[in-house]
Design a protein around this motif. Structure first.
Motif, mmCIF file in Angstrom:
data_model
loop_
_atom_site.group_PDB
_atom_site.id
_atom_site.type_symbol
_atom_site.label_atom_id
_atom_site.label_comp_id
_atom_site.label_asym_id
_atom_site.label_seq_id
_atom_site.Cartn_x
_atom_site.Cartn_y
_atom_site.Cartn_z
ATOM 1 N N SER A 30 0.922 -1.195 0.050
ATOM 2 C CA SER A 30 0.078 0.019 -0.015
ATOM 3 C C SER A 30 1.019 1.259 -0.044
ATOM 4 O O SER A 30 0.530 2.321 -0.376
ATOM 5 N N GLU A 31 2.130 1.174 0.596
ATOM 6 C CA GLU A 31 2.724 2.545 0.759
ATOM 7 C C GLU A 31 4.432 1.951 0.308
ATOM 8 O O GLU A 31 5.435 1.949 1.130
ATOM 9 N N PRO A 32 4.613 1.715 -1.144
ATOM 10 C CA PRO A 32 6.042 1.401 -1.497
ATOM 11 C C PRO A 32 6.925 2.499 -1.392
ATOM 12 O O PRO A 32 6.786 3.728 -1.249
ATOM 13 N N VAL A 33 7.877 2.128 -0.893
ATOM 14 C CA VAL A 33 9.101 3.441 -0.883
ATOM 15 C C VAL A 33 10.061 2.850 -1.886
ATOM 16 O O VAL A 33 10.432 1.821 -2.124
ATOM 17 N N GLN A 34 10.471 4.025 -2.802
ATOM 18 C CA GLN A 34 11.751 3.787 -3.661
ATOM 19 C C GLN A 34 12.903 3.425 -3.102
ATOM 20 O O GLN A 34 13.452 4.342 -2.380
ATOM 21 N N ALA A 35 13.572 2.332 -3.111
ATOM 22 C CA ALA A 35 14.831 2.180 -2.634
ATOM 23 C C ALA A 35 15.727 1.543 -3.437
ATOM 24 O O ALA A 35 15.403 0.855 -4.440
ATOM 25 N N SER A 64 12.853 -8.892 9.956
ATOM 26 C CA SER A 64 11.363 -8.333 10.299
ATOM 27 C C SER A 64 11.350 -7.206 11.430
ATOM 28 O O SER A 64 10.958 -6.220 11.450
ATOM 29 N N GLU A 65 12.243 -7.897 12.318
ATOM 30 C CA GLU A 65 12.294 -7.075 13.677
ATOM 31 C C GLU A 65 13.148 -5.725 13.500
ATOM 32 O O GLU A 65 12.823 -4.618 13.772
ATOM 33 N N ILE A 66 14.045 -5.735 12.833
ATOM 34 C CA ILE A 66 14.916 -4.453 12.373
ATOM 35 C C ILE A 66 14.135 -3.613 11.445
ATOM 36 O O ILE A 66 14.023 -2.326 11.605
ATOM 37 N N GLU A 67 13.219 -4.195 10.291
ATOM 38 C CA GLU A 67 12.472 -3.365 9.710
ATOM 39 C C GLU A 67 11.402 -2.630 10.568
ATOM 40 O O GLU A 67 10.956 -1.568 10.322
ATOM 41 N N GLU A 68 10.523 -3.286 11.590
ATOM 42 C CA GLU A 68 9.603 -2.759 12.159
ATOM 43 C C GLU A 68 10.334 -1.598 13.150
ATOM 44 O O GLU A 68 9.566 -0.839 13.519
ATOM 45 N N ALA A 69 11.439 -1.842 13.547
ATOM 46 C CA ALA A 69 12.202 -0.752 14.433
ATOM 47 C C ALA A 69 12.542 0.417 13.534
ATOM 48 O O ALA A 69 13.016 1.204 14.434
ATOM 49 N N GLY A 70 12.461 0.469 12.321
ATOM 50 C CA GLY A 70 13.059 1.513 11.689
ATOM 51 C C GLY A 70 14.310 1.490 11.609
ATOM 52 O O GLY A 70 14.881 2.562 11.230
ATOM 53 N N GLU A 71 15.021 0.389 11.521
ATOM 54 C CA GLU A 71 16.549 0.270 11.607
ATOM 55 C C GLU A 71 17.399 -0.198 10.209
ATOM 56 O O GLU A 71 18.295 -0.244 9.978
ATOM 57 N N ILE A 72 16.373 -0.082 9.203
ATOM 58 C CA ILE A 72 16.702 -0.185 7.745
ATOM 59 C C ILE A 72 16.896 0.984 7.493
ATOM 60 O O ILE A 72 16.208 2.016 7.341
ATOM 61 N N VAL A 73 18.235 1.407 6.791
ATOM 62 C CA VAL A 73 18.502 2.716 6.352
ATOM 63 C C VAL A 73 17.523 3.248 5.303
ATOM 64 O O VAL A 73 17.562 2.131 4.228
ATOM 65 N N ARG A 74 17.289 4.234 5.296
ATOM 66 C CA ARG A 74 16.289 4.802 4.420
ATOM 67 C C ARG A 74 16.877 4.802 2.944
ATOM 68 O O ARG A 74 18.052 5.177 2.845
ATOM 69 N N ARG A 228 20.987 -0.548 10.720
ATOM 70 C CA ARG A 228 21.350 0.148 11.829
ATOM 71 C C ARG A 228 21.643 -1.190 12.987
ATOM 72 O O ARG A 228 20.332 -1.485 13.291
ATOM 73 N N TYR A 229 22.488 -1.696 13.404
ATOM 74 C CA TYR A 229 22.724 -2.889 14.154
ATOM 75 C C TYR A 229 23.801 -2.765 14.910
ATOM 76 O O TYR A 229 24.874 -2.454 14.631
#
Length: 319
Positions: A30-35, A64-74, A228-229
């Protein structure tokens, strides 16, 4: 996380069969991000690679945990392909069910060829768009070994980046003719910095080694600025030539009793194991270390034949 079909084909009896990839860090449907295509990770390619699939399942949970925490770099994204041959795994079969072909001997593939060749082509077309590639292949000999990064001398390899996984060893190997048909070689040739991570086993799940492999991949992704880990730990890797290891072979056939384990330092003259007569139980042969070093590989079959490799030892350079 979002799911993507990488390859689809019709089977005679079970209908449509799909190979899936799972993308992290690129938003939702529903909300794809260009990456950018930052890193791709490939797990089991054969039906007996249970350890490789298990590592991917643990890695999927952590991503999945890292993504949910917003820790995949934009602006970064990670593709995970847990299995490309799960129908063979479901049937307890090593290779492709219909023709017994090995997918990891089909690259770069042919879009007009048989199923495994088409699959290899489609997979490589997707994977070559990523900057970094990580594959969990199975070791070419049955047994236990130290988890490590293995790289072929293709002219495309990057040993400096391989050190960032933090494994004890980065193993360099001479390229053999069949390597030109493997994913890793063709991935590198297509311009991706690709690495083979060997996780200490194949058919049997080793929880400790699986955790080491997951930590190493997350450490690499962190050091490459993709996630970010907290990447504490790891080793300063030692670059080794595979051809320099010493192989110790069996002088007799029988039950194999192991007295030393992998990643253990041994001295010249140490008894590493025994071969026992299956009929009367007496010791047919003692396996003696001819050098000082570290056990890198060990055969783990209960019954062994004559003249097979039982141990591979990294010889100690400095005394």
């Amino acid at each position: 996380m979002r799911q993507k079909i990488l390859f689809s084909y019709e089977t005679p009896f079970s209908g449509e069969h799909n190979i899936y990839g799972y993308i992290y860090g690129a938003g939702t449907y529903s909300e794809p991000v260009q990456a950018e295509n930052s890193a791709a990770i490939v797990g089991a390619m054969r039906g007996n690679e249970h350890q490789q699939l298990y590592i991917c399942s643990k890695l999927a949970a952590r991503l999945s945990e890292i993504e949910e925490a917003g820790e995949i770099v934009r602006g970064k994204s990670i593709l995970l392909v847990p299995s490309v041959n799960y129908s063979a795994m479901n049937a307890n079969h090593k290779f492709w069910l219909s023709d017994d072909s090995d997918i990891n001997r089909e690259f770069p593939g042919n879009p007009m060829g048989p199923a495994t060749s088409r699959l290899a082509y489609s997979l490589l077309e997707e994977l070559k768009n990523y900057s970094y590639g990580i594959q969990f292949p199975s070791y070419y000999m049955r047994g236990r070994f130290i988890p490590h990064v293995r790289m072929m001398k293709t002219g495309f390899e990057s040993t400096n980046l391989a050190n960032l996984f933090g494994f004890p060893f980065v193993m360099m190997a001479e390229k053999k003719p069949f390597d030109e048909c493997t994913l890793n070689y063709n991935w590198q040739k297509a311009g991706t910095e690709a690495f083979s991570v060997y996780s200490g086993g194949t058919e049997r799940i080793n929880e400790e080694y699986a955790d080491i492999a997951v930590s190493a991949v997350l450490r690499f992704l962190s050091r490459m600025g993709i996630i970010r880990y907290n990447s504490m730990g790891g080793n300063i890797s030692t670059l080794m030539e595979e051809e320099e290891m010493l192989s110790i072979k069996s002088d007799a056939a029988g039950f194999f009793r192991r007295l030393k384990d992998v990643n253990v330092e041994v001295k010249k003259g140490d008894v590493l194991g025994e071969i026992i007569d299956p009929m009367d139980g007496h010791i047919l042969n003692e396996i003696i270390s001819p050098v000082d070093g570290i056990i890198f590989y060990m055969q783990d079959a209960p019954l062994i034949y004559q003249n097979i490799v039982l141990f591979r030892i990294i010889k100690k350079i400095h005394k």
